[in-house]
Design a protein around this motif. Structure first.
Motif, PDB file in Angstrom:
ATOM      1  N   LEU A  27     133.341  18.839  68.796  1.00 24.87           N
ATOM      2  CA  LEU A  27     134.750  19.236  68.694  1.00 24.87           C
ATOM      3  C   LEU A  27     135.167  19.346  67.227  1.00 24.87           C
ATOM      4  O   LEU A  27     135.838  20.306  66.833  1.00 24.87           O
ATOM      5  N   LYS A  28     134.768  18.365  66.441  1.00 24.26           N
ATOM      6  CA  LYS A  28     135.162  18.312  65.026  1.00 24.26           C
ATOM      7  C   LYS A  28     134.645  19.520  64.251  1.00 24.26           C
ATOM      8  O   LYS A  28     135.353  20.097  63.439  1.00 24.26           O
ATOM      9  N   THR A  29     133.411  19.914  64.511  1.00 24.34           N
ATOM     10  CA  THR A  29     132.795  21.016  63.774  1.00 24.34           C
ATOM     11  C   THR A  29     132.978  22.365  64.468  1.00 24.34           C
ATOM     12  O   THR A  29     132.666  23.405  63.883  1.00 24.34           O
ATOM     13  N   GLY A  30     133.444  22.346  65.714  1.00 30.79           N
ATOM     14  CA  GLY A  30     133.569  23.582  66.477  1.00 30.79           C
ATOM     15  C   GLY A  30     132.229  24.112  66.946  1.00 30.79           C
ATOM     16  O   GLY A  30     132.095  25.287  67.280  1.00 30.79           O
ATOM     17  N   ASN A  31     131.227  23.249  67.008  1.00 29.80           N
ATOM     18  CA  ASN A  31     129.864  23.635  67.375  1.00 29.80           C
ATOM     19  C   ASN A  31     129.705  23.580  68.894  1.00 29.80           C
ATOM     20  O   ASN A  31     129.493  22.508  69.470  1.00 29.80           O
ATOM     21  N   ILE A  32     129.801  24.740  69.533  1.00 35.18           N
ATOM     22  CA  ILE A  32     129.747  24.811  70.991  1.00 35.18           C
ATOM     23  C   ILE A  32     128.373  24.405  71.515  1.00 35.18           C
ATOM     24  O   ILE A  32     128.269  23.743  72.547  1.00 35.18           O
ATOM     25  N   ASP A  33     127.310  24.784  70.804  1.00 42.52           N
ATOM     26  CA  ASP A  33     125.967  24.390  71.241  1.00 42.52           C
ATOM     27  C   ASP A  33     125.820  22.874  71.242  1.00 42.52           C
ATOM     28  O   ASP A  33     125.185  22.307  72.134  1.00 42.52           O
ATOM     29  N   GLN A  34     126.418  22.211  70.256  1.00 40.64           N
ATOM     30  CA  GLN A  34     126.378  20.746  70.199  1.00 40.64           C
ATOM     31  C   GLN A  34     127.144  20.155  71.378  1.00 40.64           C
ATOM     32  O   GLN A  34     126.686  19.190  71.997  1.00 40.64           O
ATOM     33  N   LEU A  35     128.295  20.728  71.694  1.00 40.53           N
ATOM     34  CA  LEU A  35     129.059  20.270  72.862  1.00 40.53           C
ATOM     35  C   LEU A  35     128.245  20.442  74.135  1.00 40.53           C
ATOM     36  O   LEU A  35     128.160  19.527  74.962  1.00 40.53           O
ATOM     37  N   LYS A  36     127.642  21.617  74.290  1.00 41.36           N
ATOM     38  CA  LYS A  36     126.873  21.908  75.507  1.00 41.36           C
ATOM     39  C   LYS A  36     125.710  20.944  75.690  1.00 41.36           C
ATOM     40  O   LYS A  36     125.369  20.600  76.818  1.00 41.36           O
ATOM     41  N   GLN A  37     125.092  20.491  74.593  1.00 42.85           N
ATOM     42  CA  GLN A  37     123.940  19.595  74.733  1.00 42.85           C
ATOM     43  C   GLN A  37     124.326  18.243  75.306  1.00 42.85           C
ATOM     44  O   GLN A  37     123.483  17.540  75.861  1.00 42.85           O
ATOM     45  N   THR A  38     125.597  17.862  75.232  1.00 41.33           N
ATOM     46  CA  THR A  38     126.021  16.569  75.762  1.00 41.33           C
ATOM     47  C   THR A  38     126.269  16.611  77.265  1.00 41.33           C
ATOM     48  O   THR A  38     126.250  15.570  77.910  1.00 41.33           O
ATOM     49  N   PHE A  39     126.504  17.801  77.803  1.00 40.54           N
ATOM     50  CA  PHE A  39     126.831  17.956  79.221  1.00 40.54           C
ATOM     51  C   PHE A  39     125.605  18.350  80.033  1.00 40.54           C
ATOM     52  O   PHE A  39     124.750  19.103  79.568  1.00 40.54           O
ATOM     53  N   HIS A  40     125.543  17.872  81.257  1.00 42.08           N
ATOM     54  CA  HIS A  40     124.564  18.368  82.210  1.00 42.08           C
ATOM     55  C   HIS A  40     124.959  19.812  82.542  1.00 42.08           C
ATOM     56  O   HIS A  40     126.149  20.127  82.591  1.00 42.08           O
ATOM     57  N   PRO A  41     123.989  20.713  82.773  1.00 46.40           N
ATOM     58  CA  PRO A  41     124.336  22.108  83.069  1.00 46.40           C
ATOM     59  C   PRO A  41     125.261  22.277  84.269  1.00 46.40           C
ATOM     60  O   PRO A  41     126.007  23.256  84.346  1.00 46.40           O
ATOM     61  N   ASP A  42     125.242  21.340  85.209  1.00 49.16           N
ATOM     62  CA  ASP A  42     126.135  21.403  86.365  1.00 49.16           C
ATOM     63  C   ASP A  42     127.386  20.538  86.166  1.00 49.16           C
ATOM     64  O   ASP A  42     128.054  20.186  87.137  1.00 49.16           O
ATOM     65  N   GLY A  43     127.688  20.209  84.906  1.00 48.78           N
ATOM     66  CA  GLY A  43     128.826  19.349  84.604  1.00 48.78           C
ATOM     67  C   GLY A  43     130.151  19.966  85.030  1.00 48.78           C
ATOM     68  O   GLY A  43     130.295  21.176  85.150  1.00 48.78           O
ATOM     69  N   LEU A  44     131.113  19.088  85.246  1.00 47.58           N
ATOM     70  CA  LEU A  44     132.451  19.482  85.691  1.00 47.58           C
ATOM     71  C   LEU A  44     133.494  18.970  84.708  1.00 47.58           C
ATOM     72  O   LEU A  44     133.263  18.008  83.983  1.00 47.58           O
ATOM     73  N   MET A  45     134.660  19.597  84.728  1.00 47.80           N
ATOM     74  CA  MET A  45     135.776  19.132  83.907  1.00 47.80           C
ATOM     75  C   MET A  45     137.064  19.403  84.667  1.00 47.80           C
ATOM     76  O   MET A  45     137.215  20.455  85.290  1.00 47.80           O
ATOM     77  N   SER A  46     137.994  18.456  84.618  1.00 46.97           N
ATOM     78  CA  SER A  46     139.288  18.636  85.260  1.00 46.97           C
ATOM     79  C   SER A  46     140.360  17.968  84.433  1.00 46.97           C
ATOM     80  O   SER A  46     140.139  16.906  83.852  1.00 46.97           O
ATOM     81  N   GLY A  47     141.519  18.588  84.416  1.00 45.50           N
ATOM     82  CA  GLY A  47     142.662  18.005  83.725  1.00 45.50           C
ATOM     83  C   GLY A  47     143.882  18.879  83.900  1.00 45.50           C
ATOM     84  O   GLY A  47     143.789  20.048  84.281  1.00 45.50           O
ATOM     85  N   ILE A  48     145.016  18.299  83.601  1.00 44.83           N
ATOM     86  CA  ILE A  48     146.287  19.006  83.680  1.00 44.83           C
ATOM     87  C   ILE A  48     146.750  19.304  82.259  1.00 44.83           C
ATOM     88  O   ILE A  48     146.864  18.391  81.431  1.00 44.83           O
ATOM     89  N   MET A  49     147.018  20.571  81.987  1.00 40.38           N
ATOM     90  CA  MET A  49     147.547  20.964  80.690  1.00 40.38           C
ATOM     91  C   MET A  49     149.028  20.547  80.627  1.00 40.38           C
ATOM     92  O   MET A  49     149.672  20.360  81.666  1.00 40.38           O
ATOM     93  N   PRO A  50     149.586  20.396  79.429  1.00 34.05           N
ATOM     94  CA  PRO A  50     150.991  20.006  79.313  1.00 34.05           C
ATOM     95  C   PRO A  50     151.956  20.968  80.030  1.00 34.05           C
ATOM     96  O   PRO A  50     153.031  20.555  80.438  1.00 34.05           O
ATOM     97  N   ASP A  51     151.549  22.230  80.221  1.00 32.88           N
ATOM     98  CA  ASP A  51     152.410  23.172  80.954  1.00 32.88           C
ATOM     99  C   ASP A  51     152.251  23.047  82.467  1.00 32.88           C
ATOM    100  O   ASP A  51     152.844  23.804  83.231  1.00 32.88           O
ATOM    101  N   GLY A  52     151.430  22.082  82.924  1.00 28.44           N
ATOM    102  CA  GLY A  52     151.237  21.850  84.345  1.00 28.44           C
ATOM    103  C   GLY A  52     150.053  22.581  84.942  1.00 28.44           C
ATOM    104  O   GLY A  52     149.728  22.375  86.110  1.00 28.44           O
ATOM    105  N   LYS A  53     149.381  23.430  84.164  1.00 27.81           N
ATOM    106  CA  LYS A  53     148.239  24.195  84.674  1.00 27.81           C
ATOM    107  C   LYS A  53     147.033  23.281  84.862  1.00 27.81           C
ATOM    108  O   LYS A  53     146.693  22.489  83.986  1.00 27.81           O
ATOM    109  N   LEU A  54     146.400  23.388  86.033  1.00 27.38           N
ATOM    110  CA  LEU A  54     145.196  22.623  86.341  1.00 27.38           C
ATOM    111  C   LEU A  54     143.988  23.373  85.798  1.00 27.38           C
ATOM    112  O   LEU A  54     143.798  24.552  86.075  1.00 27.38           O
ATOM    113  N   ILE A  55     143.172  22.685  85.017  1.00 22.02           N
ATOM    114  CA  ILE A  55     141.944  23.245  84.472  1.00 22.02           C
ATOM    115  C   ILE A  55     140.786  22.593  85.223  1.00 22.02           C
ATOM    116  O   ILE A  55     140.711  21.367  85.319  1.00 22.02           O
ATOM    117  N   THR A  56     139.882  23.408  85.759  1.00 27.47           N
ATOM    118  CA  THR A  56     138.782  22.858  86.548  1.00 27.47           C
ATOM    119  C   THR A  56     137.407  23.378  86.128  1.00 27.47           C
ATOM    120  O   THR A  56     136.418  23.072  86.783  1.00 27.47           O
TER     121      THR A  56
END
Length: 134
Positions: A27-56
């Motif tokens: 996140l700090k460097t903006g290195n997407i490949d570095q971010l991807k290496q931390t996640f399993h390829p079938d990884g999931l993400m969920s959260g609510i944005m401040p505008d109420g939008k659900l991100i999945t």
């Protein structure tokens, strides 16, 4: 005879913290490949944005990082909330993620083929204005 093997070795704790630190550095460097290496390829993400939008979709994280670039001023605090033999839950608090944006991330990790990988991320995103959370 009682098993006295410690399934919670210091090496495992360090490996889990290392994955979380690589995630933050991505996140700090903006290195997407570095971010991807931390996640399993079938990884999931969920959260609510401040505008109420659900991100999945985990792809949202990669797209957000690509669009917004490095978060060079990000500050983080990482805590292992719980660890079992092959599963762990990690709390990552982020400030100054993108300007006045902060996030509380709960990373669920699994030990897969000898490596700790983030299998899911649940997050709470917020804006900080005038020292108050919005």
């Amino acid at each position: 005879m009682q098993n006295t093997d410690n399934v919670n070795s210091i090496a495992d704790y360090n490996a889990i913290l290392n994955v979380a630190q690589i995630y933050v550095e991505g996140l700090k460097t903006g290195n997407i490949d570095q971010l991807k290496q931390t996640f399993h390829p079938d990884g999931l993400m969920s959260g609510i944005m401040p505008d109420g939008k659900l991100i999945t979709k985990l792809q949202f994280l990669f797209d957000f990082t690509a669009e917004n670039g490095p978060a060079s001023d990000v500050k983080s605090h990482i805590s292992i909330l719980h660890k079992a033999e092959t599963a762990a839950v990690v709390l990552v608090e982020l400030e100054n993620l993108q300007g006045e944006v902060g996030s509380t991330d709960y990373l669920s990790m699994l030990l897969i083929d000898g490596e700790w990988k983030i299998i899911s991320k649940a997050f709470n995103l917020y804006w900080v204005t005038s020292d108050k959370l919005c």
